[in-house]
Enzyme design. Structure first.
Site, PDB file in Angstrom:
ATOM      1  N   HIS A 394       0.814  -1.221   0.000  1.00  0.00           N
ATOM      2  CA  HIS A 394       0.000   0.000   0.000  1.00  0.00           C
ATOM      3  C   HIS A 394       0.844   1.265   0.000  1.00  0.00           C
ATOM      4  CE1 HIS A 394      -3.751   1.871  -0.094  1.00  0.00           C
ATOM      5  NE2 HIS A 394      -4.284   1.481   1.045  1.00  0.00           N
ATOM      6  N   ASP A 398      -1.994   2.162  -4.703  1.00  0.00           N
ATOM      7  CA  ASP A 398      -3.234   2.615  -4.079  1.00  0.00           C
ATOM      8  C   ASP A 398      -4.318   1.561  -4.237  1.00  0.00           C
ATOM      9  OD1 ASP A 398      -2.048   5.027  -3.397  1.00  0.00           O
ATOM     10  OD2 ASP A 398      -2.680   6.014  -5.256  1.00  0.00           O
TER      11      ASP A 398
END
Length: 421
Positions: A394, A398
């Protein structure tokens, strides 16, 4: 009689230490020249150590699971003649002060770490410059502050003694191992307790998983896929395959779909160098296929998948899986992946949370296929359904981009003729 000392040889470029994973001899055994006396494991390979002389084993310098520094005394053999070291008084076990400084006692599931002192072993330097400044990247410094660690008391193993994330990982693993030993094993050891030392490949897997989970903030995205048409196509292709061609599984189709999806999002086929804050996007798509073997989880790598057709991919998957299970896979066949697939086949469950193969940024998890009722707008019809459970780093991927990537794969698998367009 003389004494011949065998030191741990240079077992690979850039390798400073290795884990002892096997002794083939005991004290008192007679060995001939070229007999295998033991084996050590590095991050890259398992290396057997032969005896260069004939003689009797008089001393073993490490226990299974110990980490040995290159050049440290590994074994002593009594030989006819002078040997390569002056003979010492006969003894089976070395005196406490004769223990080699290169062979520290190691917790079962960790590499040796540096004790939090301001003194380093001879020949090692603390990662502090002359001005007292800690040598570490900003990311390592930030993580050290978060973990409340005094980096000035660490010994860096990176270039020029720089402290790396691996140094912090080893420290955390050691602390965790020590707590477990004090709160669990020592209090519960009884006649029905079996203690299994974590060594070799199992230890490497444990270290890799700990590194990935401690350094990568995972996001897992799960999507259901209708693979009815894909299964029909796969069965037709298998029924008409030529002699010598392997049966097509789901994996070659998934690999082809991943290649097409990566064309739209090249950032998924990447490594993240979090030490220097650099994302390395790769043109070659080298897909690791996680395979369970008798020795543990291994990840053979199918290289340049962008250049392979379905049958070529199937050939490579079969060849590499066999090599991994037979322990004949070469070093280059078990490294260099840019993205990984993990699948438990029919045992794949409904949802999984795969752990990313550091330093990659994505892993695609295949769950089991089931026939389920599906509402087509007018009635329920039986369809073959399967989930993909995929994890992403992450920090660099995204949630939206992860979803777009999996949705692209979903559309290709649900309309498999698009794979060939």
């Amino acid at each position: 009689m003389g004494v011949h000392v065998i030191k741990l040889p240079d077992v690979g470029e850039g390798v400073a230490e290795a884990e002892l994973v096997e002794w083939s001899v005991e004290v008192g055994d007679v060995v001939a020249e070229d007999d295998i006396i033991g084996a050590v494991m590095t991050d890259k390979a398992t290396v057997e150590i032969p005896s260069p002389v004939q003689g009797t084993i008089s001393w073993l310098g490490a226990e299974i699971g110990d980490t040995v520094i290159v050049g440290a005394d590994l074994i002593k053999i009594e030989v006819l003649g002078e040997g390569n070291q002056q003979a010492e008084p006969a003894q089976i076990e070395p005196a406490p002060d004769a223990a080699q400084p290169a062979l520290p006692e190691v917790p079962a599931a960790t590499n040796p770490i540096v004790p939090p002192t301001n003194t380093a072993p001879q020949g090692q330097q603390l990662a502090v410059s002359e001005g007292g400044k800690v040598l570490a990247s900003p990311a390592v410094r930030k993580r050290g502050v978060f973990l409340n660690l005094d980096l000035s008391k660490f010994k860096g193993t990176g270039p020029d003694g720089i402290i790396t994330h691996e140094d912090l990982d080893r420290h955390l693993l050691s602390q965790q191992s020590s707590r477990v030993a004090m709160t669990s094993y020592e209090k519960s050891v009884d006649a029905e307790t079996t203690q299994v030392k974590v060594i070799g490949l199992r230890r490497k897997i444990a270290e890799q998983m700990s590194r990935a989970k401690s350094r990568i903030p995972h996001i897992t995205y799960v999507e259901e896929i209708d693979v009815t048409e894909l299964e029909g196509l796969r069965q037709n292709l298998n029924a008409s395959r030529e002699e010598g061609q392997p049966k097509l599984s789901l994996l070659p189709f998934l690999m082809r779909a991943m290649v097409l999806a990566i064309k739209d999002q090249p950032g998924i086929n990447a490594h993240y160098d979090d030490e220097n804050g650099i994302i390395h996007q790769h043109k070659s798509i080298n897909i690791g296929i996680a395979a369970q073997t008798d020795n543990g989880l291994m990840v053979p790598v199918v290289r340049n998948v962008q250049n392979l057709g379905l049958w070529n991919s199937a050939d490579e998957i079969l060849r590499l899986a066999d090599a991994a299970r037979n322990n004949t896979a070469k070093r280059e066949e078990l490294s260099g992946s840019t993205i990984t697939i993990t699948s438990l086949g029919k045992m794949g469950g409904i949802v999984t949370t795969p752990v990313i193969n550091h330093p990659e940024v994505a892993i695609i998890g295949v769950n089991k296929m089931e026939t389920k009722p599906f509402w087509d707008g007018g009635k329920f019809v039986p369809r073959q359904m399967m989930n993909l459970s995929s994890s992403f780093d992450h920090r660099v991927v995204d949630g939206w981009d992860a979803a777009v990537f999996i949705q692209r794969i979903k559309s290709l698998l649900e309309k498999p003729l698009l794979i060939f367009s």
